[in-house]
Design a protein around this motif. Structure first.
Motif, mmCIF file in Angstrom:
data_model
loop_
_atom_site.group_PDB
_atom_site.id
_atom_site.type_symbol
_atom_site.label_atom_id
_atom_site.label_comp_id
_atom_site.label_asym_id
_atom_site.label_seq_id
_atom_site.Cartn_x
_atom_site.Cartn_y
_atom_site.Cartn_z
ATOM 1 N N ALA A 14 0.831 -1.207 0.000
ATOM 2 C CA ALA A 14 0.000 0.000 0.000
ATOM 3 C C ALA A 14 0.865 1.255 0.000
ATOM 4 N N ARG A 15 1.918 1.257 0.833
ATOM 5 C CA ARG A 15 2.797 2.429 0.907
ATOM 6 C C ARG A 15 3.585 2.650 -0.372
ATOM 7 N N SER A 16 3.726 1.586 -1.161
ATOM 8 C CA SER A 16 4.513 1.673 -2.391
ATOM 9 C C SER A 16 3.657 1.996 -3.612
ATOM 10 N N GLY A 17 2.357 2.221 -3.416
ATOM 11 C CA GLY A 17 1.485 2.596 -4.523
ATOM 12 C C GLY A 17 0.980 1.446 -5.356
ATOM 13 N N ILE A 18 1.094 0.224 -4.840
ATOM 14 C CA ILE A 18 0.585 -0.957 -5.542
ATOM 15 C C ILE A 18 -0.898 -1.115 -5.208
ATOM 16 N N ALA A 19 -1.710 -1.514 -6.163
ATOM 17 C CA ALA A 19 -3.142 -1.669 -5.935
ATOM 18 C C ALA A 19 -3.408 -2.767 -4.907
ATOM 19 N N VAL A 20 -4.145 -2.416 -3.845
ATOM 20 C CA VAL A 20 -4.442 -3.350 -2.761
ATOM 21 C C VAL A 20 -5.921 -3.267 -2.410
ATOM 22 N N ASP A 21 -6.408 -4.259 -1.663
ATOM 23 C CA ASP A 21 -7.768 -4.179 -1.147
ATOM 24 C C ASP A 21 -7.759 -3.383 0.158
ATOM 25 N N ARG A 22 -8.878 -3.317 0.836
ATOM 26 C CA ARG A 22 -8.973 -2.476 2.035
ATOM 27 C C ARG A 22 -8.102 -2.987 3.182
ATOM 28 N N THR A 23 -7.670 -4.240 3.119
ATOM 29 C CA THR A 23 -6.812 -4.780 4.173
ATOM 30 C C THR A 23 -5.330 -4.677 3.833
ATOM 31 N N GLY A 24 -5.011 -4.250 2.610
ATOM 32 C CA GLY A 24 -3.610 -4.112 2.213
ATOM 33 C C GLY A 24 -3.059 -5.259 1.395
ATOM 34 N N ARG A 25 -3.912 -6.227 1.049
ATOM 35 C CA ARG A 25 -3.445 -7.344 0.216
ATOM 36 C C ARG A 25 -3.386 -6.921 -1.250
ATOM 37 N N SER A 55 0.062 -8.450 -10.255
ATOM 38 C CA SER A 55 -0.537 -7.240 -9.696
ATOM 39 C C SER A 55 -1.374 -6.538 -10.758
ATOM 40 N N LEU A 56 -2.568 -6.091 -10.366
ATOM 41 C CA LEU A 56 -3.432 -5.391 -11.316
ATOM 42 C C LEU A 56 -2.849 -4.049 -11.740
ATOM 43 N N SER A 57 -2.030 -3.454 -10.884
ATOM 44 C CA SER A 57 -1.470 -2.145 -11.205
ATOM 45 C C SER A 57 -0.045 -2.212 -11.740
#
Length: 362
Positions: free
Chosen positions: A235-246, A255-257
């Protein structure tokens, strides 16, 4: 394939080691580096045994990986520079990558209830267990999922002079079949565990836990097993995650992003049979780690990686050293009719644990 291809694996748990081992066999000529904050591999599914005072196997990661011609860096990743394709580390030079496997696993969730971080122990990681020394007296285990059940049984069996309480709003093993739930309750009660299956903990204090009805249950130690979280690095690195950070992934675990990043294990959102997300488990980590590696290799060869094909088979819970529940599952993780219990269940569970550890290491 040439040595120009740099593959970094973040995490040396079941998923990370499965990915690294697969890459070492298939990505010949690539430079493979595994990064982990710990220098040792511990079978996470045995941590409840260590928490109860038992010796469990430990392997040196550098020795384990060097034998496969895999580089190992003992460091904590502080950020993934997705633009520059580098992993920034807390005690080493940045690592450049052409492909990255994100397999940082999960940690205990200590943020949901006041006082958990300050006053409760966890058994989610080897470092957590190293801090826990079971005291004499009352030990409160909060959470009746797999971890809570296994820990309560192990503590009760190994420390019969202690008083073990298992607290949860739900029946132990509520997601399993009636036969499995009934056996879990019978065995825990036989071991002397006090089960409170209507208890909602709203606060952990230095003296114990406070319930939603206002009552305080005193404890010499409180162990929190109610839920898991994941590191916030993605999450801190700007990678697409869900609300829990996965990390959000496609069917090939990309990765989708950032398609040069693949994710596996507890830190990834992975679609499973029936549209249900795969749960956090060793049974999920090993095959997703291998598939992430296969997807990386496919892309390095100029091919399109295929989708993960996965189904659940069984779930195992130990109930001390001489009893267990082995619940057979349908493909979508729903409980099937067949359940193995007692010494037969314990024998099967031990073989599965040994097999999972062997698979990760080899």
């Amino acid at each position: 394939m040439t040595g120009q291809h740099r593959i970094v694996v973040l995490g040396a748990g079941y998923a990370g080691l499965a990915a690294a081992g697969r890459l070492a066999k298939k990505a010949r000529g690539a430079e493979i580096t595994v990064v982990d904050a710990s220098s040792r591999f511990v079978e996470r599914v045995r941590l409840h045994q260590q928490a109860a005072g038992q010796q469990i196997p430990v392997w040196d990661l550098r020795e384990l990986l060097t034998s496969k011609k895999i580089h190992f860096v003992c460091a904590r990743a502080t950020k993934i520079d997705t633009e520059g394709k580098r992993v920034l580390l807390d005690n080493a030079m940045p690592l450049a990558y052409d492909a990255l496997v994100y397999a940082l696993g999960s940690i205990g969730d200590s943020n949901g209830v006041p006082g958990v971080a300050e006053h409760a122990y966890s058994v989610s990681t080897p470092a957590d267990v190293d801090r826990f020394q079971p005291p004499r007296g009352r030990i409160v285990v909060v959470g009746a999922g797999s971890t809570g059940i296994e820990l309560a049984a192990e503590l009760a069996e190994s420390q019969p002079d202690s008083r073990i309480l298992l607290l949860s709003p739900d029946e132990p093993g509520a997601w399993l079949s009636p036969k499995a739930r009934a056996h879990i309750r019978r065995t825990l009660e036989r071991l002397g565990v006090e089960i409170h299956s209507d208890a909602k903990v709203i606060e952990v204090t230095d003296d114990g836990v406070r319930l939603a009805d206002g009552s305080l249950i005193e404890a010499a130690a409180t162990v929190w097993t109610a839920g898991f979280a994941v590191p916030d690095l993605a999450a801190r690195s700007g990678i697409a995650v869900d609300r829990t950070g996965r990390v959000l992934t496609d069917p090939a675990l990309r990765s989708l992003s950032h398609p040069e990043i693949h994710a596996a294990g507890d830190s990834a959102v992975v679609a499973g049979p029936g549209g249900r997300e795969l749960r956090m488990a060793c049974a999920t980590a090993l095959p997703t780690g291998k598939h992430a590696a296969d997807a990386v290799v496919a892309r390095l060869r100029g091919a399109e990686p295929g989708p993960l094909r996965f189904r659940y088979v069984m779930q195992c819970l130990s109930l001390g050293r001489h009893d267990a529940v082995v619940q057979l599952l349908r493909a979508d993780d729903a409980p099937a009719r067949i359940v193995l219990t007692g010494r037969t269940g314990a024998w099967v569970k031990e073989r599965i644990v040994r097999g999972a550890g062997w698979t990760a290491r080899h």
